[in-house]
Design a protein around this motif. Structure first.
Motif, PDB file in Angstrom:
ATOM      1  N   VAL A  45       0.845  -1.202   0.000  1.00 54.69           N
ATOM      2  CA  VAL A  45       0.000   0.000   0.000  1.00 54.69           C
ATOM      3  C   VAL A  45       0.878   1.248   0.000  1.00 54.69           C
ATOM      4  CG1 VAL A  45      -1.687   1.334   1.299  1.00 54.69           C
ATOM      5  CG2 VAL A  45      -1.919  -1.162   1.143  1.00 54.69           C
ATOM      6  N   THR A  46       1.903   1.237   0.837  1.00 53.99           N
ATOM      7  CA  THR A  46       2.812   2.381   0.911  1.00 53.99           C
ATOM      8  C   THR A  46       3.483   2.631  -0.438  1.00 53.99           C
ATOM      9  OG1 THR A  46       3.244   1.968   3.259  1.00 53.99           O
ATOM     10  CG2 THR A  46       4.853   3.318   2.059  1.00 53.99           C
ATOM     11  N   ALA A  47       3.935   1.560  -1.087  1.00 53.69           N
ATOM     12  CA  ALA A  47       4.588   1.694  -2.389  1.00 53.69           C
ATOM     13  C   ALA A  47       3.607   2.177  -3.447  1.00 53.69           C
ATOM     14  CB  ALA A  47       5.204   0.354  -2.802  1.00 53.69           C
ATOM     15  N   GLY A  48       2.360   1.685  -3.393  1.00 60.16           N
ATOM     16  CA  GLY A  48       1.346   2.108  -4.357  1.00 60.16           C
ATOM     17  C   GLY A  48       1.016   3.584  -4.223  1.00 60.16           C
ATOM     18  N   ILE A  49       0.931   4.067  -2.993  1.00 62.05           N
ATOM     19  CA  ILE A  49       0.679   5.492  -2.746  1.00 62.05           C
ATOM     20  C   ILE A  49       1.857   6.335  -3.215  1.00 62.05           C
ATOM     21  CG2 ILE A  49       0.480   7.203  -0.886  1.00 62.05           C
ATOM     22  CD1 ILE A  49      -1.372   5.247   0.563  1.00 62.05           C
ATOM     23  N   ALA A  50       3.071   5.866  -2.955  1.00 59.42           N
ATOM     24  CA  ALA A  50       4.264   6.608  -3.371  1.00 59.42           C
ATOM     25  C   ALA A  50       4.326   6.751  -4.890  1.00 59.42           C
ATOM     26  CB  ALA A  50       5.520   5.912  -2.853  1.00 59.42           C
ATOM     27  N   ALA A  51       3.899   5.687  -5.601  1.00 62.01           N
ATOM     28  CA  ALA A  51       3.925   5.721  -7.069  1.00 62.01           C
ATOM     29  C   ALA A  51       2.929   6.720  -7.641  1.00 62.01           C
ATOM     30  CB  ALA A  51       3.652   4.318  -7.622  1.00 62.01           C
ATOM     31  N   LEU A  52       1.917   7.083  -6.848  1.00 61.72           N
ATOM     32  CA  LEU A  52       0.898   8.035  -7.295  1.00 61.72           C
ATOM     33  C   LEU A  52       1.120   9.422  -6.699  1.00 61.72           C
ATOM     34  CD1 LEU A  52      -2.220   5.682  -7.024  1.00 61.72           C
ATOM     35  CD2 LEU A  52      -1.172   6.552  -9.132  1.00 61.72           C
ATOM     36  N   THR A  53       2.304   9.657  -6.163  1.00 59.60           N
ATOM     37  CA  THR A  53       2.654  10.942  -5.567  1.00 59.60           C
ATOM     38  C   THR A  53       3.681  11.654  -6.440  1.00 59.60           C
ATOM     39  OG1 THR A  53       2.290  10.013  -3.355  1.00 59.60           O
ATOM     40  CG2 THR A  53       3.516  12.078  -3.486  1.00 59.60           C
ATOM     41  N   GLY A  54       3.556  12.964  -6.525  1.00 56.14           N
ATOM     42  CA  GLY A  54       4.460  13.757  -7.350  1.00 56.14           C
ATOM     43  C   GLY A  54       3.819  14.134  -8.662  1.00 56.14           C
ATOM     44  N   ALA A  55       4.636  14.403  -9.654  1.00 59.58           N
ATOM     45  CA  ALA A  55       4.133  14.715 -10.993  1.00 59.58           C
ATOM     46  C   ALA A  55       3.821  13.403 -11.697  1.00 59.58           C
ATOM     47  CB  ALA A  55       5.181  15.508 -11.768  1.00 59.58           C
ATOM     48  N   ILE A  56       2.537  13.175 -11.993  1.00 62.57           N
ATOM     49  CA  ILE A  56       2.112  11.914 -12.591  1.00 62.57           C
ATOM     50  C   ILE A  56       1.232  12.185 -13.807  1.00 62.57           C
ATOM     51  CG2 ILE A  56       2.195  10.705 -10.365  1.00 62.57           C
ATOM     52  CD1 ILE A  56      -0.876  10.886 -10.263  1.00 62.57           C
ATOM     53  N   GLU A  57       1.003  11.134 -14.571  1.00 65.09           N
ATOM     54  CA  GLU A  57       0.049  11.169 -15.674  1.00 65.09           C
ATOM     55  C   GLU A  57      -1.211  10.440 -15.210  1.00 65.09           C
ATOM     56  OE1 GLU A  57       0.373  12.327 -19.004  1.00 65.09           O
ATOM     57  OE2 GLU A  57       2.184  13.380 -18.375  1.00 65.09           O
ATOM     58  N   GLN A  58      -2.360  11.092 -15.310  1.00 67.14           N
ATOM     59  CA  GLN A  58      -3.597  10.514 -14.788  1.00 67.14           C
ATOM     60  C   GLN A  58      -4.690  10.541 -15.843  1.00 67.14           C
ATOM     61  OE1 GLN A  58      -6.392  12.675 -12.031  1.00 67.14           O
ATOM     62  NE2 GLN A  58      -5.576  11.230 -10.535  1.00 67.14           N
ATOM     63  N   ALA A  59      -5.367   9.401 -16.016  1.00 70.20           N
ATOM     64  CA  ALA A  59      -6.535   9.341 -16.902  1.00 70.20           C
ATOM     65  C   ALA A  59      -7.775   9.685 -16.089  1.00 70.20           C
ATOM     66  CB  ALA A  59      -6.677   7.953 -17.506  1.00 70.20           C
ATOM     67  N   PRO A  60      -8.481  10.771 -16.413  1.00 69.71           N
ATOM     68  CA  PRO A  60      -9.693  11.117 -15.667  1.00 69.71           C
ATOM     69  C   PRO A  60     -10.751  10.021 -15.779  1.00 69.71           C
ATOM     70  CG  PRO A  60      -8.958  12.948 -17.028  1.00 69.71           C
ATOM     71  CD  PRO A  60      -8.166  11.750 -17.454  1.00 69.71           C
ATOM     72  N   SER A  61     -11.658   9.987 -14.814  1.00 68.98           N
ATOM     73  CA  SER A  61     -12.768   9.044 -14.880  1.00 68.98           C
ATOM     74  C   SER A  61     -13.610   9.304 -16.121  1.00 68.98           C
ATOM     75  CB  SER A  61     -13.641   9.179 -13.628  1.00 68.98           C
ATOM     76  OG  SER A  61     -14.813   8.422 -13.752  1.00 68.98           O
TER      77      SER A  61
END
Length: 331
Positions: free
Chosen positions: A106-122
């Motif tokens: 869980v910690t690693a998954g949250i870290a991967a989604l932190t910072g400047a990321i590319e996100q596909a909106p819903s």
């Protein structure tokens, strides 16, 4: 009743109200149709909604793009059609698979989604696809896949976790740029952990310098007691320039003013500056062009009401936190 003065109002939206419900209620309480909001909250979500009244709707354009803070509950173990609890469950993971999720994962998954990321909106966002809202296309039976876009998640903090009926509920705190979908973070975290995920609660607690602690619910709203005047609002958002009487007149007439030796003479070009007349009235926002200040937005005295403009529908699922959520009357 007489119309209320210009300013911003902080609303603590309760569940079930739409952003446009809040605008309609505030119009009645304020005695004016010139009310807009900055950043929609869906009926499922609660928390901070910023409304502008009369000429202060002109400030809302600058509020929309501010960073935001949310408290949310992410449920791991199922994905839904809307990436939140309003949708139908698409896939549910076996309880044993959910129970096997390790804290480090869980910690690693949250870290991967932190910072400047590319996100596909819903796919049920209010983003327009060929002139039509994505959620409307989904309702019509179309398969909508929105392209990824850059966003910044500056803080993604796990506050607590609880096992509930075969699911794992994560209480999280997120600070992010405008345009970030918290539902998408829940979806992507669940996918990364192989069990699916969606949002079950969302509360917006801050927009830029404005916090939920200063907000009132619509049921208790007393506008005069919480109204943030245009000068106070603008100086929370931007550097302040105190004008001479002559400068105030010149800006009011659209003329440029000399900024040499002033407190804002080194402000970055194109950055808004709150220009305040002697006596405290907000004359407008200016930007620096070399040694001169040029009017960006004027703030004349409030004018009589104009006929209502048609409202755009709220996004039906999740929170829209993008430039698509423009103020009703400030766009």
């Amino acid at each position: 009743m007489s119309a209320i003065a210009s300013g911003l109002v902080l609303i603590d939206k309760t569940q079930g109200w739409t952003s446009h419900d809040a605008v309609a209620r505030t119009r009645r309480l304020a005695g004016t149709r010139k009310v807009g909001h900055a950043g929609t909250l869906d009926p499922m979500a609660t928390g901070l909604l910023i409304l502008g009244i009369n000429s202060s709707t002109r400030l809302l354009t600058f509020v929309v793009g501010l960073d935001k803070e949310y408290l949310a509950t992410i449920r791991l173990g199922a994905s839904t059609t809307t990436d939140d609890a309003e949708g139908e469950i698409l896939v549910s993971a076996a309880p044993a698979s959910v129970a096997a999720i390790e804290a480090d994962a869980v910690t690693a998954g949250i870290a991967a989604l932190t910072g400047a990321i590319e996100q596909a909106p819903s796919s049920v966002s209010a983003i327009k696809v060929d002139g039509k809202r994505a959620y409307a296309r989904v309702r019509a039976g179309e398969d909508v896949q929105l392209p990824k876009r850059p966003v910044t998640v500056s803080e993604f903090e796990l506050l607590s976790s609880t096992e509930t009926d075969g699911y794992l509920d994560l209480e999280v705190r997120v600070v992010c740029s405008s345009g970030t979908y918290i539902r998408a973070l829940a979806r992507d975290l669940g996918e990364a952990l192989g069990v699916g995920g969606h949002l079950t609660s969302l509360r917006r607690t801050r927009i830029g310098p404005f916090g939920i602690d200063a907000a009132q619910t619509l049921d208790e709203l007393d506008i005069p007691s919480v109204l943030i005047g245009p000068t106070d609002a603008a100086t929370l958002l931007f550097p302040r320039l105190d004008l001479s009487p002559e400068q105030a007149v010149d800006l009011g007439h659209g003329k440029r003013i000399d900024l040499t030796g002033t407190s804002v003479s080194e402000i970055a070009a194109d950055s808004p500056i709150a220009a305040v007349a002697p006596g405290g009235r907000l004359v407008g926002l200016v930007t620096r062009r070399g040694s001169q200040g040029k009017t960006l937005v004027n703030f004349p005295p409030d004018e009589p009401d104009e006929p209502d403009e048609p409202d755009e529908p709220d996004e039906p699922a999740g929170v829209t936190d993008t430039a698509a959520s423009t103020p009703d009357l400030a766009s």
